[in-house]
Design an enzyme around this catalytic site. Structure first.
Site, PDB file in Angstrom:
ATOM      1  N   CYS A 137       0.836  -1.202   0.000  1.00  0.00           N
ATOM      2  CA  CYS A 137       0.000   0.000   0.000  1.00  0.00           C
ATOM      3  C   CYS A 137       0.874   1.257   0.000  1.00  0.00           C
ATOM      4  CB  CYS A 137      -0.978  -0.035   1.163  1.00  0.00           C
ATOM      5  SG  CYS A 137      -2.415   1.045   0.945  1.00  0.00           S
ATOM      6  N   HIS A 144      -3.679  -5.689   1.277  1.00  0.00           N
ATOM      7  CA  HIS A 144      -3.394  -6.036   2.668  1.00  0.00           C
ATOM      8  C   HIS A 144      -3.852  -7.474   2.922  1.00  0.00           C
ATOM      9  CE1 HIS A 144      -2.428  -1.915   3.880  1.00  0.00           C
ATOM     10  NE2 HIS A 144      -3.494  -1.516   3.205  1.00  0.00           N
TER      11      HIS A 144
END
Length: 483
Positions: A325, A422
């Site tokens: 991310c 994630h």
């Protein structure tokens, strides 16, 4: 409602334990946290985001996470401001005073979610935030006693004995509450006790005599409880007699969703360490740059502590590098924030290890995904929570495919990987593929054990173990009258 004398007193854990006990008894139960300040979040079944602690509590109830379980989520992105998320969607970035003025509307959102949950479930276990005795935050409080009084909730007060001063914490908290608030407290729970309970009994007797409030139970210090932390970076690791791979990650000032690393931290054959920015970087097989709620700010701090040179040296010696991310965005050449979403508007140079640029946008991407790795025959499941769009030649070499859509990037030499996903290490098959990429496959004996490691099953077992302890050590005869 479970409130704590301090932050990290054990509120999230006790709520999860209570939820699982009731779920096992056939009660339709749900978790609820009116307001949560945390950088670890989860994607919900209705397409929003809530704190990860509430997602774990939902699992304890046998439920999918829903935005009504955490209607107000605050994600700090500066020292004085945060991203405000209402019912799972971004409202705005607000400074502290601006959010304080917004609280009456936040209260409406909280009570609306509370009412919907009440209509669906037999019992709701509510978690407070921080301490109910924060004098400066009493006005328009929606996180602790303000909510308890609005919803007419009885309150359990939990205190952590391991950090010391447990009796002062409890009595001091009571002294700072109003009379009506004190009357809501039905009992105390002492958390993280280790030692001979007989040596504590005189203190418990004094506490009940002094306050007129019973001690509902004393929970032991539970080691190796594999439940994700709400916010604080968990640095303790279980004892591991033999590790075959070392993985490290820097502790960023605005690190988010560091729970991605929990599966590695608990893996029996992986030596995972979070490294403070000013600490020496030990030799490692893999460095992971985690997510961040202020990517440009954290990138500048990393650079100021010499991490560009540290990572470059790691790569020269053949180590692998992964960005998740915000960490993925740092791997590129440029990061643009034209709207000032994470601080002052402007652009910053990235590390430049991947040929791409990222622009932060007002639209947040929230979704659960399943894809297939490009470098291994393995399925990856995870979730996206980000406000950036990346572009550039590096993305022509994707890390995985989600259906027909390319995602992430893998360098030509296969040494550097980046992704927006994630939860990459939560499933056994995917974990094996990632660790093989990092060097695990070179150790033949590793293949015999890694496939049997399942972090999700470990979390479920931890919830069962926690429920056993809560059921054993709490006075359920007294609690039952309030449920």
């Amino acid at each position: 409602m479970v409130q704590g004398t301090t932050s990290d007193a054990g509120k999230s854990t006790l709520v999860a334990g209570l939820c699982r006990v009731l779920y096992r008894r056939g009660v339709r139960v749900a978790p609820f946290k009116p307001q949560n300040m945390a950088l670890n979040s989860a994607v919900t079944s209705d397409g929003g985001e809530i704190g990860r602690a509430q997602a774990v509590q939902a699992q304890a109830c046998g439920l999918l996470p829903h935005t009504d379980m955490n209607p107000v989520l605050l994600k700090p992105n500066t020292d004085t401001g945060c991203q405000v998320i209402i019912h799972g969607k971004v409202l705005a970035n607000l400074e502290a005073m601006a959010y304080h003025a917004y609280k009456p509307k936040a209260r409406e959102a909280v009570l609306a979610s509370w009412q919907r949950l009440r209509e669906q479930y037999e019992c709701i276990i509510v978690e407070g935030a921080g301490s109910p005795a924060e004098i400066n935050l009493r006005q328009n409080d929606i996180a602790n006693m303000g909510f308890a009084e609005a919803a007419d909730c009885p309150v359990i007060l939990i205190a952590d004995i391991d950090r010391g001063g447990v009796f002062a914490h409890i009595v001091g908290t009571l002294a700072l509450l109003s009379e009506s608030e004190r009357k809501r407290i039905i009992g105390f729970v002492i958390n993280r006790f280790r030692g001979d309970i007989a040596l504590l009994q005189s203190g418990l007797d004094w506490l009940q005599q002094e306050t007129g409030i019973p001690v509902l139970g004393v929970l032991p210090y539970l080691r190796n409880l594999h439940l994700e932390a709400e916010d604080a970076v968990a640095k303790d690791t279980p004892d591991k007699p033999q590790t075959w791979l070392r993985v490290i990650a820097p502790v960023l000032p605005h690190v988010s969703n560091h729970t991605d690393m929990d599966a590695l931290r608990m893996h029996p054959h992986v030596d995972f360490q979070f490294i403070e920015l000013n600490e020496p970087v030990p030799p490692a097989d893999l460095i992971i740059l985690p997510g961040s709620k202020n990517v440009r700010g954290d990138l500048a701090v990393l650079a100021s502590h010499g991490w560009r040179d540290k990572i470059s040296r790691h790569l020269r010696y053949g180590g692998k590098l992964m960005g998740i991310c915000g960490g993925f965005q740092m791997l590129g050449r440029k990061i643009h924030d034209p709207h000032g979403l994470e601080g002052d508007a402007g652009s910053s140079d990235g590390f430049g290890w991947l040929d791409m640029e990222t622009t932060l946008t007002k639209e947040k991407h929230l979704k659960e995904v399943e894809g297939k790795l490009t470098f291994a025959d393995a399925v990856v499941t995870g979730y996206e929570i980000h406000m950036g769009v990346s572009s550039g030649p590096a993305l022509e070499r994707p890390l995985l495919h989600i259906g027909t859509q390319a995602e992430g990037a893998l360098s030509e030499d296969g040494q550097i990987a980046g992704t927006y996903l994630h939860g990459l290490f939560d499933h056994a098959e995917a974990t094996q593929a990632w660790l093989n990429w990092a060097g695990y496959s070179q150790l033949k004996q590793a293949q015999e054990t890694i496939a049997h490691y399942d972090y999700l099953a470990l979390r479920e077992a931890s919830l069962e173990r926690l429920a056993d302890e809560v059921e054993l050590h709490l006075d359920w005869n007294r609690l039952q009258s309030y449920l």
